[in-house]
Design a protein around this motif. Structure first.
Motif, PDB file in Angstrom:
ATOM      1  N   CYS A   1      46.517 -56.564  -2.179  1.00 63.43           N
ATOM      2  CA  CYS A   1      46.225 -56.699  -0.755  1.00 63.43           C
ATOM      3  C   CYS A   1      47.229 -57.561  -0.003  1.00 63.43           C
TER       4      CYS A   1
ATOM      5  N   CYS B   1      38.773 -60.096   3.769  1.00 61.70           N
ATOM      6  CA  CYS B   1      38.431 -58.825   3.114  1.00 61.70           C
ATOM      7  C   CYS B   1      36.922 -58.663   2.989  1.00 61.70           C
TER       8      CYS B   1
ATOM      9  N   LEU C   1      45.901 -51.445   2.538  1.00 63.40           N
ATOM     10  CA  LEU C   1      46.397 -52.607   1.804  1.00 63.40           C
ATOM     11  C   LEU C   1      47.840 -52.968   2.114  1.00 63.40           C
TER      12      LEU C   1
END
Length: 403
Positions: free
Chosen positions: A84, A298, A348
Motif C-alpha cells: 500500500c 486504510c 494501492l
C-alpha cells in the motif's frame, strides 16, 4: 550537501470502483494522471529524465507500458511495488534522484487496476510476504478473515483495551472522512453518514465492531507528480507553484516490529513513528507546525493509531483528538481533507501520489471547497503518511517554495 527537491505538477484520475468504467485499463489511467501532472507543471514529457512507476497488481514492466502513452523517449523506467506504500515509495525514489543530483526532472506515477472484493494473494506456491507478521499477530489475537480488516481491526481492539478508546471513536473518524469527501470530485464515495449508519452497516470484523464504511474499498485509479531540482524551477520559472519536499523518510520493519508483542506495532506504528521523527528533524518542524495532513486510514482504527505515531497525541491519547474534533475543519489540524482512503478510495499503487496531489493543491491554495485556510498561508506546512505492510512507511513534509 543534498540538493533541494520540489514538486511542480500533480495530477490524478477520479478513483473508481473496480471495472466501473468499461475499457478503462491501466495505460489509460496513467495517461490521464501523467498528462494532468505535465500540464500542471507546464512542461513536455521530453524534459522528464527518469520515471518511477508504482503498482501492485500487474505483470513485469507494466510501469513501462503505463508511461509509454506519454512518450517513447528512451528514459529509464523503474517499476516499484511495495504494497500500500507503493505510490509514496515511487515518490521517494523520484525525489532521491533529484536530491542526489542524478537528474533535474523525474516523474513519480502510480496506478492500480484491482479486482472487486477483499484483497487476496496472487501466488500460493511460496511464502507470503506478510506471513511473519500474520504468525506474530495470531499469537496475540485469534486469526480471522479477511486478513487486512483482522489486522487493523485487532489493533483497534488492542487500543480499546489498553487505553480506553472505543469503537465509537473509530466510527467518528469514518464519519469525518466521508464528510470531507463530499467536496472531492476525485473521490470514489461522496456520501455523508451518521455515526449510527456507520455502526449499523455490514460488519467486517466483529470483535472490533469494524463495519464496511470504516474500511477502504478496492479501487481503480492513478496519480502522478513531477519532481524537480531548484535549478529546474528557476530555469522554467515555476517558483510560484513549486512545493518543496522539506523532509522525507522511508522506513521498513525494525527489530521491535516483532519483539514488541504489540498489534499496533505489527501494523506499522513504529515504522510510522520512526519515519515521522526523521522527517521532523530534517525539516526543523514539530507536529505543532503542521496545518494539513493526509494519512493512511486504510481502516478507521489506523487513523487513530497514526495520530499517536505522528506525534499529534501522546501514546494512548489519540481518541481525545476525536472527542475534541481536533482533526477536522475548525480543529488543530485537518486530517484527510480528501476523504482519505476510506472514502476517496485506495488503488494501492496510486494512493501515495493522490495524497501528494491533495497536499500540493492545499499548499497552493487551489483545493476549492476542501481548502484548509492555514495551509495556504505564508507558513503553511503539510505532512503525508503512507504505509504498506510487509513493510514500509513513507512520511513526507512539504512547504510552498515561494513563502
Amino acid at each position: 550537501m543534498a540538493n533541494r527537491v520540489f514538486v511542480v505538477g500533480v495530477g490524478m484520475t477520479k478513483f473508481e470502483k473496480p471495472s466501473r468504467r468499461d475499457g478503462w485499463d491501466y495505460p489509460d489511467m496513467a495517461l490521464e494522471s501523467g498528462t494532468k501532472a505535465l500540464e500542471d507543471a507546464g512542461i513536455a514529457y521530453e524534459l522528464v529524465e527518469q520515471a518511477y512507476v508504482g503498482y501492485c497488481y500487474g505483470e513485469s514492466c507494466s510501469g513501462h507500458r503505463a508511461v509509454y502513452g506519454l512518450g517513447l523517449t528512451g528514459i529509464p523506467v523503474f517499476n516499484v511495488n511495495s504494497n500500500c506504500s507503493t505510490g509514496s515509495s515511487a515518490l521517494f525514489l523520484a525525489a532521491q534522484a533529484i536530491r542526489g543530483g542524478l537528474a533535474d526532472c523525474t516523474l513519480a506515477l502510480g496506478f492500480e487496476k484491482m479486482q472487486p472484493g477483499s484483497l487476496g494473494s496472487t501466488y500460493d506456491d511460496r511464502e507470503q510476504p506478510m506471513q511473519k507478521h500474520m504468525e506474530a499477530m495470531a499469537q496475540l489475537q485469534e486469526f480471522a478473515f479477511p486478513v487486512a480488516p483482522w489486522m487493523f481491526g485487532a489493533a483497534g481492539v488492542e487500543h480499546n483495551q489498553r487505553y480506553g478508546s472505543t469503537p465509537e471513536h473509530f466510527a467518528k473518524i469514518a464519519v469525518k472522512n466521508h464528510k470531507h469527501s463530499v467536496n472531492n470530485p476525485y473521490s470514489q464515495f461522496r456520501d455523508v453518514y451518521t455515526e449510527q449508519e456507520i455502526t449499523g452497516a455490514k460488519m467486517i470484523y466483529a470483535p472490533g465492531r469494524l463495519t464496511r464504511p470504516m474500511c477502504s474499498p478496492t479501487s481503480d485509479g492513478s496519480g502522478a507528480a513531477i519532481v524537480v531540482s531548484e535549478a529546474f524551477v528557476d530555469k522554467h520559472d515555476l517558483s510560484e507553484q513549486a512545493v518543496e519536499i522539506v523532509g522525507q523518510a522511508l522506513v521498513s520493519d525494525i527489530p521491535g516490529t516483532f519483539a514488541s508483542k504489540s498489534i499496533a506495532t505489527l501494523v506499522g506504528a513504529d515504522m510510522s513513528r520512526t519515519a515521522a521523527h526523521r522527517v521532523y528533524e530534517q525539516a526543523g518542524i514539530t507536529p505543532d507546525d503542521l496545518d494539513v495532513i493526509e494519512l493512511h486510514d486504510c481502516f478507521a482504527p489506523n487513523e487513530l493509531l497514526t495520530y499517536e505515531a505522528l506525534g499529534l497525541a501522546g501514546e494512548g491519547e489519540g481518541h481525545k483528538l476525536v472527542d475534541d474534533d481536533e482533526t477536522t475543519y475548525g480543529g488543530r489540524w485537518v486530517v484527510n481533507p480528501s476523504g482519505g482512503l476510506i472514502s476517496k478510495g485506495h488503488p494501492l499503487g496510486a494512493t501515495g501520489l493522490a495524497q501528494c496531489a491533495e497536499l500540493n493543491w492545499q499548499l497552493r491554495g487551489i483545493a476549492d471547497e476542501r481548502q484548509v485556510a492555514a495551509a495556504a498561508s505564508k507558513t503553511g506546512v503539510a505532512l503525508q503518511h503512507n504505509i504498506g505492510l510487509g513493510g514500509s512507511a513513507v512520511v513526507t513534509a512539504y512547504r510552498p517554495a515561494n513563502r
